[in-house]
Design a protein around this motif. Structure first.
Motif, mmCIF file in Angstrom:
data_model
loop_
_atom_site.group_PDB
_atom_site.id
_atom_site.type_symbol
_atom_site.label_atom_id
_atom_site.label_comp_id
_atom_site.label_asym_id
_atom_site.label_seq_id
_atom_site.Cartn_x
_atom_site.Cartn_y
_atom_site.Cartn_z
ATOM 1 N N GLY A 98 138.736 25.763 29.398
ATOM 2 C CA GLY A 98 137.456 26.386 29.709
ATOM 3 C C GLY A 98 137.083 27.466 28.703
ATOM 4 O O GLY A 98 137.841 27.798 27.796
ATOM 5 N N TRP A 99 135.905 28.037 28.888
ATOM 6 C CA TRP A 99 135.449 29.106 28.004
ATOM 7 C C TRP A 99 136.438 30.271 28.004
ATOM 8 O O TRP A 99 136.745 30.850 26.973
ATOM 9 N N ASN A 100 136.884 30.654 29.179
ATOM 10 C CA ASN A 100 137.844 31.747 29.302
ATOM 11 C C ASN A 100 139.176 31.203 29.784
ATOM 12 O O ASN A 100 139.693 31.580 30.825
ATOM 13 N N ALA A 101 139.717 30.273 28.998
ATOM 14 C CA ALA A 101 141.019 29.646 29.256
ATOM 15 C C ALA A 101 140.961 28.685 30.432
ATOM 16 O O ALA A 101 140.674 27.511 30.247
ATOM 17 N N THR A 102 141.194 29.152 31.651
ATOM 18 C CA THR A 102 141.295 28.255 32.793
ATOM 19 C C THR A 102 139.965 28.181 33.542
ATOM 20 O O THR A 102 139.439 29.200 33.986
ATOM 21 N N THR A 103 139.431 26.977 33.695
ATOM 22 C CA THR A 103 138.197 26.785 34.446
ATOM 23 C C THR A 103 138.509 26.813 35.943
ATOM 24 O O THR A 103 139.462 26.171 36.397
ATOM 25 N N PRO A 104 137.710 27.541 36.727
ATOM 26 C CA PRO A 104 138.003 27.686 38.168
ATOM 27 C C PRO A 104 137.523 26.486 38.995
ATOM 28 O O PRO A 104 136.591 26.592 39.796
ATOM 29 N N PHE A 105 138.167 25.320 38.795
ATOM 30 C CA PHE A 105 137.824 24.149 39.603
ATOM 31 C C PHE A 105 138.285 24.355 41.049
ATOM 32 O O PHE A 105 139.296 25.017 41.288
ATOM 33 N N PRO A 106 137.578 23.778 42.049
ATOM 34 C CA PRO A 106 136.323 23.037 41.935
ATOM 35 C C PRO A 106 135.178 23.982 41.585
ATOM 36 O O PRO A 106 135.157 25.137 42.027
ATOM 37 N N LEU A 107 134.226 23.473 40.820
ATOM 38 C CA LEU A 107 133.184 24.306 40.241
ATOM 39 C C LEU A 107 131.854 23.572 40.273
ATOM 40 O O LEU A 107 131.804 22.362 40.040
ATOM 41 N N ILE A 108 130.781 24.303 40.552
ATOM 42 C CA ILE A 108 129.433 23.780 40.372
ATOM 43 C C ILE A 108 129.010 24.141 38.962
ATOM 44 O O ILE A 108 128.864 25.320 38.640
ATOM 45 N N GLN A 109 128.848 23.129 38.102
ATOM 46 C CA GLN A 109 128.473 23.404 36.720
ATOM 47 C C GLN A 109 126.959 23.603 36.578
ATOM 48 O O GLN A 109 126.240 23.659 37.560
ATOM 49 N N GLY A 110 126.492 23.680 35.354
ATOM 50 C CA GLY A 110 125.073 23.859 35.093
ATOM 51 C C GLY A 110 124.782 25.200 34.466
ATOM 52 O O GLY A 110 124.618 26.209 35.160
ATOM 53 N N ALA A 111 124.700 25.228 33.129
ATOM 54 C CA ALA A 111 124.492 26.482 32.398
ATOM 55 C C ALA A 111 123.027 26.872 32.282
ATOM 56 O O ALA A 111 122.724 28.013 31.941
ATOM 57 N N ASP A 112 122.121 25.929 32.548
ATOM 58 C CA ASP A 112 120.685 26.174 32.366
ATOM 59 C C ASP A 112 119.984 26.183 33.705
ATOM 60 O O ASP A 112 119.999 25.179 34.416
ATOM 61 N N CYS A 113 119.339 27.276 34.044
ATOM 62 C CA CYS A 113 118.664 27.357 35.335
ATOM 63 C C CYS A 113 117.270 27.945 35.217
ATOM 64 O O CYS A 113 117.096 29.063 34.735
ATOM 65 N N CYS A 114 116.289 27.174 35.692
ATOM 66 C CA CYS A 114 114.975 27.714 36.039
ATOM 67 C C CYS A 114 114.889 27.667 37.558
ATOM 68 O O CYS A 114 115.170 26.631 38.169
ATOM 69 N N GLY A 115 114.523 28.782 38.178
ATOM 70 C CA GLY A 115 114.473 28.800 39.628
ATOM 71 C C GLY A 115 113.509 29.833 40.161
ATOM 72 O O GLY A 115 112.729 30.419 39.410
ATOM 73 N N ARG A 116 113.584 30.019 41.472
ATOM 74 C CA ARG A 116 112.753 31.024 42.124
ATOM 75 C C ARG A 116 113.630 31.878 43.028
ATOM 76 O O ARG A 116 114.437 31.345 43.802
ATOM 77 N N VAL A 117 113.475 33.186 42.934
ATOM 78 C CA VAL A 117 114.276 34.094 43.743
ATOM 79 C C VAL A 117 113.821 34.018 45.198
ATOM 80 O O VAL A 117 112.630 34.163 45.492
ATOM 81 N N VAL A 118 114.797 33.777 46.108
ATOM 82 C CA VAL A 118 114.469 33.663 47.528
ATOM 83 C C VAL A 118 115.098 34.761 48.374
ATOM 84 O O VAL A 118 114.709 34.949 49.528
#
Length: 376
Positions: A98-118
């Motif tokens: 991973g980016w910082n050695a160990t990836t914390p699986f299980p993980l929801i990926q997705g580096a790009d987000c457009c959204g709306r604050v709720v």
């Protein structure tokens, strides 16, 4: 187009959400679509309804464990080695992938987000509720004068879900006529590209050579360097030449051509190269004395042959870029709002078709970005 705040009432009453969970290192079989508890905003955080989520090399590399010290091959070769459903592979050796050695699986990926604050957590101004936002993909940890970061979708749950949570300081309201899918092409690719363009010191008249100029980061570099007045030379396949010219390149070399033969030795000021691999030596050879080589990736392979004499005799600078400088994402958002760059959205897929979207991405036949749309 983006949903209006008034259409989101049904989400507010649900304790679960649909998400793609990456359960470990491996092929597409590691991507599991299911229902998970909906996150809540803690102190200093905001809850974001995901409207669109971009697909990136970062997401695929993290799933493959490609950042591991054990990996020396190109992204596509690493994918082939693991296979779609391989059980006899080297994934056990990629626990540091991973980016910082160990990836914390299980993980929801997705580096790009457009959204709306709720919703917002304690200490966050409620005025941001209802705002359409972009989330900064590369998030600083601790003091701003360090390079310690975490990445959305690699170190913490990301945007391949109906909702995600982020620190308020990493959530940026944006005023734009672009669609949600178009905005979702921006955070990771353009933040990474602007960080490299900024650190390279590109200004008006700088001659810049950009490898992988048709990809998400490469096409962003072309636009952002051109925005600063640079003379931009892209490298892309013949089939994509016209599109790379269209987005701002002054010249385009065909992939596989020798840049030294085509451009001449010591002919450019800056090389921005996220390809690396066997072409690395040629990239140094085209740099003028005092030139700058900048990279934030190595899709053709991270192991390269470096002639130190070529480096020190020509007073070259090599710059590696992962952590984003603090001003970078604020600047990118301002470029969008002022219409100084444009989105390169190739196509969209429903989030449930993430495997098809990532296969499409790995085929590298597109120019720009591919985006997932979660159920609304």
């Amino acid at each position: 187009m983006s949903q209006q705040p008034g259409t989101q009432a049904s989400h507010a009453n649900s304790s679960t959400m649909t998400a793609v969970i990456t359960v470990g290192v491996g092929g597409f079989e590691q991507l599991v679509l299911g229902e998970v508890p909906r996150p809540a905003a803690g102190p200093g955080e905001v809850l974001v309804l995901v409207l669109a989520a971009g697909v990136n090399n970062t997401d695929i590399n993290t799933r493959l464990g490609w950042y591991s010290s054990q990996v020396s091959t190109a992204t596509n070769e690493s994918f082939v080695a693991l296979g779609d459903n391989s059980m006899n592979d080297d994934r056990a050796d990629r626990t540091d992938g991973g980016w910082n050695a160990t990836t914390p699986f299980p993980l929801i990926q997705g580096a790009d987000c457009c959204g709306r604050v709720v919703a917002v957590g304690a200490g966050v101004d409620e005025a941001i509720v209802g705002a359409r936002v972009l989330i900064r993909s590369c998030m600083a940890l601790g003091r701003e004068d360090t390079r310690d970061t975490e990445w959305l979708g690699s170190d913490r749950d990301g945007a391949f879900a109906q909702f995600t949570v982020a620190r308020a300081r990493d959530v940026f309201p944006i005023q734009s006529t672009w669609s949600d899918a178009e905005l979702a092409t921006i955070p990771c690719a353009y933040g990474t590209a602007e960080n490299m363009v900024s650190r390279a010191g590109i200004t008006k008249g700088t001659r810049v050579l950009v490898s992988g100029a048709s990809g998400g980061v490469g096409s962003a570099v072309v636009q952002l360097a051109k925005r600063r007045g640079a003379y931009v030379i892209g490298i892309a396949s013949a089939a994509k030449r016209a599109r790379v010219i269209e987005i701002g390149a002054d010249e385009v070399l065909e992939r596989g051509q020798d840049p030294v033969l085509e451009l001449g030795a010591k002919s450019v000021d800056v090389v921005i190269d996220n390809v690396a691999g066997s072409g690395f030596g040629g990239m140094l050879a085209v740099l003028r004395r005092g030139g700058v080589y900048v990279t934030s990736g190595a899709i053709a392979g991270p192991i390269v042959e470096l002639d130190l004499q070529a480096l020190y005799l020509a007073d070259l600078r090599l710059i590696g870029c992962t952590a984003w400088d603090e001003h970078v994402f604020t600047d990118v958002v301002s470029y969008v709002e002022r219409g100084e760059i444009r989105p390169l959205l190739e196509r969209t897929y429903p989030m449930s078709e993430i495997v098809a979207a990532q296969r499409d991405f790995l085929d590298k036949r597109h120019v720009g970005n591919i985006v997932l749309l979660p159920p609304q």
